[in-house]
Design an enzyme around this catalytic site. Structure first.
Site, PDB file in Angstrom:
ATOM      1  N   THR A   1      10.135  -3.063   0.242  1.00  0.00           N
ATOM      2  CA  THR A   1       9.642  -4.379   0.644  1.00  0.00           C
ATOM      3  C   THR A   1       9.819  -4.616   2.149  1.00  0.00           C
ATOM      4  O   THR A   1      10.762  -4.102   2.730  1.00  0.00           O
ATOM      5  CB  THR A   1      10.397  -5.464  -0.165  1.00  0.00           C
ATOM      6  OG1 THR A   1      10.118  -6.712   0.385  1.00  0.00           O
ATOM      7  CG2 THR A   1      11.888  -5.256  -0.119  1.00  0.00           C
TER       8      THR A   1
ATOM      9  N   HIS B   1      15.362   7.345  10.139  1.00  0.00           N
ATOM     10  CA  HIS B   1      14.171   6.476  10.182  1.00  0.00           C
ATOM     11  C   HIS B   1      12.909   7.268  10.591  1.00  0.00           C
ATOM     12  O   HIS B   1      12.329   7.034  11.650  1.00  0.00           O
ATOM     13  CB  HIS B   1      14.397   5.294  11.144  1.00  0.00           C
ATOM     14  CG  HIS B   1      13.464   4.149  10.881  1.00  0.00           C
ATOM     15  ND1 HIS B   1      13.796   2.838  11.080  1.00  0.00           N
ATOM     16  CD2 HIS B   1      12.183   4.121  10.437  1.00  0.00           C
ATOM     17  CE1 HIS B   1      12.771   2.060  10.774  1.00  0.00           C
ATOM     18  NE2 HIS B   1      11.775   2.821  10.373  1.00  0.00           N
ATOM     19  N   ILE B   2      12.528   8.164   9.706  1.00  0.00           N
ATOM     20  CA  ILE B   2      11.399   9.057  10.024  1.00  0.00           C
ATOM     21  C   ILE B   2      10.230   8.897   9.047  1.00  0.00           C
ATOM     22  O   ILE B   2       9.412   9.803   8.904  1.00  0.00           O
ATOM     23  CB  ILE B   2      11.836  10.543  10.043  1.00  0.00           C
ATOM     24  CG1 ILE B   2      12.540  10.920   8.736  1.00  0.00           C
ATOM     25  CG2 ILE B   2      12.700  10.843  11.249  1.00  0.00           C
ATOM     26  CD1 ILE B   2      12.647  12.418   8.505  1.00  0.00           C
ATOM     27  N   GLY B   3      10.165   7.744   8.368  1.00  0.00           N
ATOM     28  CA  GLY B   3       9.120   7.559   7.348  1.00  0.00           C
ATOM     29  C   GLY B   3       7.731   7.983   7.807  1.00  0.00           C
ATOM     30  O   GLY B   3       7.019   8.687   7.100  1.00  0.00           O
ATOM     31  N   SER B   4       7.356   7.553   8.982  1.00  0.00           N
ATOM     32  CA  SER B   4       5.994   7.845   9.453  1.00  0.00           C
ATOM     33  C   SER B   4       5.965   8.977  10.477  1.00  0.00           C
ATOM     34  O   SER B   4       4.926   9.227  11.094  1.00  0.00           O
ATOM     35  CB  SER B   4       5.402   6.585  10.096  1.00  0.00           C
ATOM     36  OG  SER B   4       6.160   6.241  11.246  1.00  0.00           O
TER      37      SER B   4
ATOM     38  N   ARG C   1       0.824  -1.212   0.000  1.00  0.00           N
ATOM     39  CA  ARG C   1       0.000   0.000   0.000  1.00  0.00           C
ATOM     40  C   ARG C   1       0.858   1.262   0.000  1.00  0.00           C
ATOM     41  O   ARG C   1       0.501   2.273  -0.598  1.00  0.00           O
ATOM     42  CB  ARG C   1      -0.943  -0.026   1.194  1.00  0.00           C
ATOM     43  CG  ARG C   1      -2.017  -1.086   1.001  1.00  0.00           C
ATOM     44  CD  ARG C   1      -2.535  -1.601   2.295  1.00  0.00           C
ATOM     45  NE  ARG C   1      -1.506  -2.282   3.064  1.00  0.00           N
ATOM     46  CZ  ARG C   1      -1.728  -3.269   3.927  1.00  0.00           C
ATOM     47  NH1 ARG C   1      -2.942  -3.692   4.123  1.00  0.00           N
ATOM     48  NH2 ARG C   1      -0.738  -3.829   4.589  1.00  0.00           N
ATOM     49  N   ILE C   2       2.033   1.198   0.627  1.00  0.00           N
ATOM     50  CA  ILE C   2       2.928   2.367   0.582  1.00  0.00           C
ATOM     51  C   ILE C   2       3.494   2.505  -0.832  1.00  0.00           C
ATOM     52  O   ILE C   2       3.547   3.602  -1.388  1.00  0.00           O
ATOM     53  CB  ILE C   2       4.065   2.245   1.619  1.00  0.00           C
ATOM     54  CG1 ILE C   2       3.492   2.166   3.029  1.00  0.00           C
ATOM     55  CG2 ILE C   2       5.044   3.412   1.487  1.00  0.00           C
ATOM     56  CD1 ILE C   2       4.517   1.894   4.131  1.00  0.00           C
TER      57      ILE C   2
ATOM     58  N   ASP D   1      16.587   6.157   4.610  1.00  0.00           N
ATOM     59  CA  ASP D   1      15.896   6.432   5.873  1.00  0.00           C
ATOM     60  C   ASP D   1      16.177   5.315   6.878  1.00  0.00           C
ATOM     61  O   ASP D   1      15.815   5.429   8.039  1.00  0.00           O
ATOM     62  CB  ASP D   1      14.381   6.522   5.613  1.00  0.00           C
ATOM     63  CG  ASP D   1      13.605   7.038   6.828  1.00  0.00           C
ATOM     64  OD1 ASP D   1      14.120   7.956   7.508  1.00  0.00           O
ATOM     65  OD2 ASP D   1      12.507   6.528   7.106  1.00  0.00           O
TER      66      ASP D   1
ATOM     67  N   GLU E   1      20.780   0.757  13.612  1.00  0.00           N
ATOM     68  CA  GLU E   1      20.130   2.035  13.955  1.00  0.00           C
ATOM     69  C   GLU E   1      20.177   2.248  15.454  1.00  0.00           C
ATOM     70  O   GLU E   1      19.922   1.286  16.195  1.00  0.00           O
ATOM     71  CB  GLU E   1      18.679   2.034  13.470  1.00  0.00           C
ATOM     72  CG  GLU E   1      18.609   1.998  11.954  1.00  0.00           C
ATOM     73  CD  GLU E   1      17.185   1.993  11.395  1.00  0.00           C
ATOM     74  OE1 GLU E   1      16.236   2.197  12.160  1.00  0.00           O
ATOM     75  OE2 GLU E   1      17.043   1.766  10.191  1.00  0.00           O
TER      76      GLU E   1
ATOM     77  N   SER F   1      12.659   1.039   3.580  1.00  0.00           N
ATOM     78  CA  SER F   1      12.022  -0.187   4.099  1.00  0.00           C
ATOM     79  C   SER F   1      12.700  -0.595   5.398  1.00  0.00           C
ATOM     80  O   SER F   1      12.336  -0.124   6.475  1.00  0.00           O
ATOM     81  CB  SER F   1      12.086  -1.299   3.048  1.00  0.00           C
ATOM     82  OG  SER F   1      13.419  -1.643   2.727  1.00  0.00           O
ATOM     83  N   ARG F   2      13.736  -1.407   5.279  1.00  0.00           N
ATOM     84  CA  ARG F   2      14.560  -1.784   6.429  1.00  0.00           C
ATOM     85  C   ARG F   2      16.008  -1.865   5.934  1.00  0.00           C
ATOM     86  O   ARG F   2      16.247  -2.253   4.785  1.00  0.00           O
ATOM     87  CB  ARG F   2      14.151  -3.161   6.976  1.00  0.00           C
ATOM     88  CG  ARG F   2      12.835  -3.164   7.732  1.00  0.00           C
ATOM     89  CD  ARG F   2      12.919  -2.413   9.070  1.00  0.00           C
ATOM     90  NE  ARG F   2      11.664  -2.448   9.802  1.00  0.00           N
ATOM     91  CZ  ARG F   2      10.707  -1.529   9.717  1.00  0.00           C
ATOM     92  NH1 ARG F   2      10.845  -0.477   8.912  1.00  0.00           N
ATOM     93  NH2 ARG F   2       9.606  -1.643  10.433  1.00  0.00           N
TER      94      ARG F   2
HETATM   95  C1  8YV Z   1       7.892   3.191  12.527  1.00  0.00           C
HETATM   96  C2  8YV Z   1       8.276   1.962  10.379  1.00  0.00           C
HETATM   97  O1  8YV Z   1       7.355   4.375  12.864  1.00  0.00           O
HETATM   98  O2  8YV Z   1       5.983   1.474  10.359  1.00  0.00           O
HETATM   99  C3  8YV Z   1       7.124   1.052  10.180  1.00  0.00           C
HETATM  100  O3  8YV Z   1       7.345  -0.109   9.819  1.00  0.00           O
HETATM  101  O4  8YV Z   1       9.345   1.697  10.008  1.00  0.00           O
HETATM  102  C4  8YV Z   1       8.049   3.262  11.035  1.00  0.00           C
HETATM  103  O5  8YV Z   1       6.889   3.788  10.541  1.00  0.00           O
HETATM  104  C5  8YV Z   1       9.137   3.004  13.286  1.00  0.00           C
HETATM  105  O6  8YV Z   1       9.481   1.673  13.222  1.00  0.00           O
HETATM  106  C6  8YV Z   1       8.988   3.468  14.721  1.00  0.00           C
HETATM  107  O7  8YV Z   1       8.269   2.544  15.504  1.00  0.00           O
END
Ligand code: 8YV
Length: 325
Positions: free
Chosen positions: A210, A287-290, A157-158, A263, A268, A238-239
């Site tokens: 992914t 790591h600020i995606g969300s 979905r992202i 990100d 980390e 992603s990771r």
């Molecule tokens: C998280 C993320 O906010 O949702 C995920 O999988 O990577 C981020 O949105 C982060 O892991 C903090 O908990």
């Protein structure tokens, strides 16, 4: 009957504590630094429910310290921190926070794409360091994003939210690679399915989106960087484990690719001696995606609602697929 107990392992604010306290006893780690593992294991001894950030490992050690635990709610969509086998064996439900972060993460991916292509961070440093002179023009050139080809690896979905921005916002040609073809998304968004290698070879922007699983560990490795265009920009939100960071650093240093926007990292927070920190052709985010106020507060409330549902004996809406009954 005793009330159930929920522990929130991050400083999530009073609103969520208030909500949970309507149904359960609620404890929270209310400092802004991450909770030390030892303190966490002490705090969950009697917990029935646990709400955690996505970087806390839910493994045999943690589960054995919390014998009453019924549910663990990630405030993240990714759940590679869950030991699914151990959770299943102990009948512990696991939930995540899908969908509500799609647009925030897609916006962040475009932040990385644009800032890398137009060298925004590098040139900000250049202005601040008083290096801007008349006649510098060519030294400031970047590359275009609009009308070029983006390849999205992992069309969840992202991924779809990224594709939408690319297609309708930037007139890009959008290729995607996914375990399963998504015909409906192809029709709706005017995007094309491509084989993994074709996508790697043809794309100007390669976006890795992914989830991290056994199958996606170092999905992008030396071989993939060798196949990329030397003008390609690599983006990872992603990771860190989905790319071989050594291979990426090599590709950035020897001009195999033009740049990268990251990100996420293998370790980390990033280690102080990570060679990425020395490179000018990368944009590095923590790591600020969300990480917008609204999205993060929606995520924590979603996690809390999941916890309460499970503890009330109801079906929680966001149980991760592997732990569904
Ligand atoms: C998280 C993320 O906010 O949702 C995920 O999988 O990577 C981020 O949105 C982060 O892991 C903090 O908990």
């Amino acid at each position: 009957m005793d009330k159930s107990k929920v522990f929130i392992a991050k400083n999530a604010g009073q609103e969520v504590v208030k909500y949970i306290s309507k149904y359960c006893d609620c404890g929270m780690w209310d400092k802004n630094s991450g909770i030390p593992r030892k303190k966490l294991l002490e705090a969950i001894q009697n917990a029935d429910g646990l709400i955690i950030p996505g970087d806390i490992k839910v493994d045999e050690e943690l589960l054995s310290k919390a014998p009453k635990l019924k549910v663990v709610c990630n405030t993240a969509v990714g759940y590679d921190n869950f030991d699914l086998k151990a959770m299943k064996e102990r009948n512990v439900v696991g939930t995540n926070t899908p969908n509500i972060l799609n647009d925030s993460v897609a916006d962040l991916v475009f932040t990385l794409i644009l800032s890398t292509a137009r060298r925004a961070v590098e040139l900000d440093r250049y202005v601040r360091n008083n290096k801007w002179h008349v006649g510098d023009e060519k030294n400031l050139f970047g590359i275009d994003v609009h009308h070029r080809t983006i390849g999205i690896i992992g069309l969840g979905r992202i991924g779809e939210a990224i594709a939408k921005r690319a297609k309708f916002g930037f007139d890009m040609e959008v290729l995607y690679y996914n375990r399963h073809r998504k015909i409906e998304a192809e029709e709706k968004l005017g995007i094309k399915y491509a084989g993994f290698e074709t996508l790697i070879k043809k794309s100007d922007f390669i976006v890795l989106m992914t989830p991290f699983t056994k199958e996606t560990y170092r999905l992008v490795d030396y071989r993939e960087f060798e196949m990329m265009k030397d003008t390609a920009i690599f983006i990872n939100a992603s990771r860190g484990q989905t790319v071989n960071e050594h291979a990426l650093i090599g590709a950035l240093k020897n001009g195999q690719i033009l740049g990268a926007g990251l990100d996420v990292y293998e370790h980390e927070p990033i280690k102080k001696d990570n060679p990425l920190l020395e490179l000018n052709n990368v944009v590095l985010l923590p790591h600020i995606g969300s990480a917008t106020e609204k999205t993060r507060s929606d995520m924590i409330m979603m996690a809390a609602e999941n916890a309460i549902k499970v503890l009330n004996g109801e079906e929680a809406p966001n149980v991760v697929p592997e732990l569904k009954l």
